[in-house]
Design a protein around this motif. Structure first.
Motif, PDB file in Angstrom:
ATOM      1  N   GLN A   3      -4.956  -8.445   8.657  1.00  0.00           N
ATOM      2  CA  GLN A   3      -3.772  -8.086   7.885  1.00  0.00           C
ATOM      3  C   GLN A   3      -2.754  -7.508   8.861  1.00  0.00           C
ATOM      4  O   GLN A   3      -3.057  -6.599   9.614  1.00  0.00           O
ATOM      5  N   TYR A   4      -1.561  -8.059   8.839  1.00  0.00           N
ATOM      6  CA  TYR A   4      -0.494  -7.594   9.703  1.00  0.00           C
ATOM      7  C   TYR A   4       0.403  -6.658   8.903  1.00  0.00           C
ATOM      8  O   TYR A   4       0.889  -7.035   7.841  1.00  0.00           O
ATOM      9  N   PHE A   5       0.595  -5.472   9.452  1.00  0.00           N
ATOM     10  CA  PHE A   5       1.352  -4.455   8.733  1.00  0.00           C
ATOM     11  C   PHE A   5       2.783  -4.351   9.257  1.00  0.00           C
ATOM     12  O   PHE A   5       3.044  -4.552  10.442  1.00  0.00           O
ATOM     13  N   GLY A   6       3.674  -3.981   8.362  1.00  0.00           N
ATOM     14  CA  GLY A   6       5.026  -3.620   8.747  1.00  0.00           C
ATOM     15  C   GLY A   6       5.054  -2.171   9.222  1.00  0.00           C
ATOM     16  O   GLY A   6       4.040  -1.480   9.200  1.00  0.00           O
ATOM     17  N   PRO A   7       6.225  -1.687   9.630  1.00  0.00           N
ATOM     18  CA  PRO A   7       6.331  -0.336  10.184  1.00  0.00           C
ATOM     19  C   PRO A   7       6.301   0.770   9.135  1.00  0.00           C
ATOM     20  O   PRO A   7       6.127   1.938   9.481  1.00  0.00           O
ATOM     21  N   GLY A   8       6.448   0.393   7.862  1.00  0.00           N
ATOM     22  CA  GLY A   8       6.398   1.403   6.809  1.00  0.00           C
ATOM     23  C   GLY A   8       7.768   1.899   6.385  1.00  0.00           C
ATOM     24  O   GLY A   8       8.728   1.870   7.163  1.00  0.00           O
ATOM     25  N   THR A   9       7.846   2.327   5.140  1.00  0.00           N
ATOM     26  CA  THR A   9       9.043   2.985   4.605  1.00  0.00           C
ATOM     27  C   THR A   9       8.615   4.353   4.079  1.00  0.00           C
ATOM     28  O   THR A   9       7.741   4.440   3.213  1.00  0.00           O
ATOM     29  N   ARG A  10       9.212   5.378   4.645  1.00  0.00           N
ATOM     30  CA  ARG A  10       8.912   6.731   4.148  1.00  0.00           C
ATOM     31  C   ARG A  10       9.905   7.054   3.054  1.00  0.00           C
ATOM     32  O   ARG A  10      11.097   7.230   3.320  1.00  0.00           O
ATOM     33  N   LEU A  11       9.406   7.114   1.823  1.00  0.00           N
ATOM     34  CA  LEU A  11      10.246   7.365   0.647  1.00  0.00           C
ATOM     35  C   LEU A  11      10.095   8.805   0.193  1.00  0.00           C
ATOM     36  O   LEU A  11       8.972   9.298   0.022  1.00  0.00           O
ATOM     37  N   THR A  12      11.216   9.464   0.008  1.00  0.00           N
ATOM     38  CA  THR A  12      11.233  10.807  -0.560  1.00  0.00           C
ATOM     39  C   THR A  12      11.999  10.751  -1.878  1.00  0.00           C
ATOM     40  O   THR A  12      13.128  10.250  -1.921  1.00  0.00           O
ATOM     41  N   VAL A  13      11.354  11.240  -2.933  1.00  0.00           N
ATOM     42  CA  VAL A  13      12.005  11.289  -4.251  1.00  0.00           C
ATOM     43  C   VAL A  13      12.269  12.756  -4.594  1.00  0.00           C
ATOM     44  O   VAL A  13      11.329  13.570  -4.655  1.00  0.00           O
ATOM     45  N   TYR A  22       0.846  -1.182   0.000  1.00  0.00           N
ATOM     46  CA  TYR A  22       0.000   0.000   0.000  1.00  0.00           C
ATOM     47  C   TYR A  22       0.888   1.241   0.000  1.00  0.00           C
ATOM     48  O   TYR A  22       2.024   1.209   0.466  1.00  0.00           O
ATOM     49  N   ARG A  23       0.314   2.348  -0.445  1.00  0.00           N
ATOM     50  CA  ARG A  23       0.895   3.627  -0.114  1.00  0.00           C
ATOM     51  C   ARG A  23      -0.118   4.438   0.689  1.00  0.00           C
ATOM     52  O   ARG A  23      -1.347   4.276   0.504  1.00  0.00           O
ATOM     53  N   GLN A  24       0.419   5.262   1.580  1.00  0.00           N
ATOM     54  CA  GLN A  24      -0.436   6.051   2.462  1.00  0.00           C
ATOM     55  C   GLN A  24      -0.079   7.516   2.304  1.00  0.00           C
ATOM     56  O   GLN A  24       1.068   7.928   2.529  1.00  0.00           O
ATOM     57  N   ASP A  25      -1.073   8.313   1.934  1.00  0.00           N
ATOM     58  CA  ASP A  25      -0.882   9.737   1.724  1.00  0.00           C
ATOM     59  C   ASP A  25      -1.934  10.505   2.516  1.00  0.00           C
ATOM     60  O   ASP A  25      -3.081  10.044   2.634  1.00  0.00           O
ATOM     61  N   PRO A  26      -1.572  11.677   3.039  1.00  0.00           N
ATOM     62  CA  PRO A  26      -2.521  12.475   3.828  1.00  0.00           C
ATOM     63  C   PRO A  26      -3.799  12.743   3.037  1.00  0.00           C
ATOM     64  O   PRO A  26      -3.753  13.138   1.875  1.00  0.00           O
ATOM     65  N   ASN A  80       6.118  12.303  -7.585  1.00  0.00           N
ATOM     66  CA  ASN A  80       4.767  11.985  -7.108  1.00  0.00           C
ATOM     67  C   ASN A  80       4.682  10.597  -6.461  1.00  0.00           C
ATOM     68  O   ASN A  80       3.604  10.178  -6.026  1.00  0.00           O
ATOM     69  N   GLN A  81       5.807   9.910  -6.395  1.00  0.00           N
ATOM     70  CA  GLN A  81       5.870   8.648  -5.664  1.00  0.00           C
ATOM     71  C   GLN A  81       6.442   8.835  -4.254  1.00  0.00           C
ATOM     72  O   GLN A  81       6.638   7.851  -3.522  1.00  0.00           O
ATOM     73  N   THR A  82       6.685  10.076  -3.875  1.00  0.00           N
ATOM     74  CA  THR A  82       7.041  10.368  -2.492  1.00  0.00           C
ATOM     75  C   THR A  82       5.840  10.037  -1.614  1.00  0.00           C
ATOM     76  O   THR A  82       4.752  10.561  -1.818  1.00  0.00           O
ATOM     77  N   SER A  83       6.040   9.136  -0.654  1.00  0.00           N
ATOM     78  CA  SER A  83       4.917   8.650   0.133  1.00  0.00           C
ATOM     79  C   SER A  83       5.419   7.726   1.236  1.00  0.00           C
ATOM     80  O   SER A  83       6.600   7.402   1.312  1.00  0.00           O
ATOM     81  N   MET A  84       4.467   7.291   2.080  1.00  0.00           N
ATOM     82  CA  MET A  84       4.725   6.223   3.041  1.00  0.00           C
ATOM     83  C   MET A  84       4.263   4.922   2.388  1.00  0.00           C
ATOM     84  O   MET A  84       3.119   4.833   1.931  1.00  0.00           O
ATOM     85  N   TYR A  85       5.142   3.929   2.365  1.00  0.00           N
ATOM     86  CA  TYR A  85       4.809   2.632   1.768  1.00  0.00           C
ATOM     87  C   TYR A  85       4.688   1.601   2.874  1.00  0.00           C
ATOM     88  O   TYR A  85       5.586   1.429   3.698  1.00  0.00           O
ATOM     89  N   LEU A  86       3.555   0.907   2.875  1.00  0.00           N
ATOM     90  CA  LEU A  86       3.269  -0.087   3.899  1.00  0.00           C
ATOM     91  C   LEU A  86       3.080  -1.454   3.264  1.00  0.00           C
ATOM     92  O   LEU A  86       2.356  -1.606   2.282  1.00  0.00           O
ATOM     93  N   CYS A  87       3.738  -2.433   3.865  1.00  0.00           N
ATOM     94  CA  CYS A  87       3.580  -3.813   3.443  1.00  0.00           C
ATOM     95  C   CYS A  87       2.703  -4.526   4.463  1.00  0.00           C
ATOM     96  O   CYS A  87       2.729  -4.184   5.662  1.00  0.00           O
ATOM     97  N   ALA A  88       1.905  -5.488   4.023  1.00  0.00           N
ATOM     98  CA  ALA A  88       1.068  -6.266   4.935  1.00  0.00           C
ATOM     99  C   ALA A  88       1.028  -7.708   4.479  1.00  0.00           C
ATOM    100  O   ALA A  88       1.269  -8.015   3.306  1.00  0.00           O
TER     101      ALA A  88
END
Lengths: 114, 111
Positions: free
Chosen positions: A103-113, A35-39, A84-92
């Motif tokens: 669904q068990y989620f990981g802690p997330g990766t905050r990616l900045t491009v 997933y990606r998570q955006d405000p 536009n791919q700058t975002s928080m990426y969550l794996c589950a």
């Protein structure tokens, strides 16, 4: 305890770079998700996999690809990163049994491009 | 129109208050309903899971599903500062893998 780990918590990349985000789960789950998570937009599904080497597109697959060579590992690939791919990426991950919906989620990766 | 609508807040209440969080949805075929809690800089964790209509209680948390109104709620009784987090509703169809999430409500409980 189920554990979903992601390779990086924070990542900074440049436009046009190829980016790999790795996710590993230790519970022998059949299903894995990116997933990606955006405000203001919540979580949006990019891709999911229900078995090794199997994948299905989610709602926003454009610009992304995935790889699942082993059951415990699911990789998200940005072939040519864009701002536009700058975002928080969550794996589950999730067990395969119908009705077992956790669904068990990981802690997330905050990616900045940049 | 989004499939699932959730007021993003922020919502700020004093400790001990009863908190009500809500989501509305447009697809009447959704059968499974979930609430996730997400602390800052962490991944979401499952808080409550309900199948079809009705209520479910777990300690200070109660989840309600009203399928006739296409409306789900999460109530938190005796709220604590440790409940401060973003709360995400999610739902899915029978037999589907995909979860559809609301935008999340940011909740702060003030001591």
């Amino acid at each position: 305890d189920v554990k979903v780990t992601q390779s990086s918590r924070y990542l900074v990349k440049r436009t046009g770079e190829k980016v790999f985000l790795e996710c590993v789960q230790d519970m022998d789950h059949e299903n894995m998700f990116w997933y990606r998570q955006d405000p203001g937009l919540g979580l949006r599904l990019i891709y999911f996999s229900y078995d090794v080497k199997m994948k299905e597109k989610g709602d926003i697959p454009e610009g992304y690809s995935v790889s699942r060579e082993k059951k415990e590992r699911f990789s998200l690939i940005l072939e040519s990163a864009s701002t536009n791919q700058t975002s928080m990426y969550l794996c589950a991950s999730r067990p395969g049994a119908e009705g077992t919906d956790t669904q068990y989620f990981g802690p997330g990766t905050r990616l900045t491009v940049l | 129109q989004k499939e699932v609508e959730q007021d993003p807040g922020p919502l700020s209440v004093p400790e001990g208050a009863i908190v009500s969080l809500n989501c509305t949805y447009s697809n009447s075929a959704f059968q499974y309903f979930m609430w996730y809690r997400q602390y800052s800089r962490k991944g979401p964790e499952l808080l409550m899971y309900t199948y079809s209509s009705g209520n479910k209680e777990d300690g200070r948390f109660t989840a309600q599903v009203d399928k006739s109104s296409k409306y789900i709620s999460l109530f938190i009784r005796d709220s604590q500062p440790s409940d401060s987090a973003t709360y995400l509703c999610a739902m899915r169809l029978q037999g589907a893998q995909k979860l559809v999430f609301g935008q999340g409500t940011r909740l702060t409980i003030n001591p």
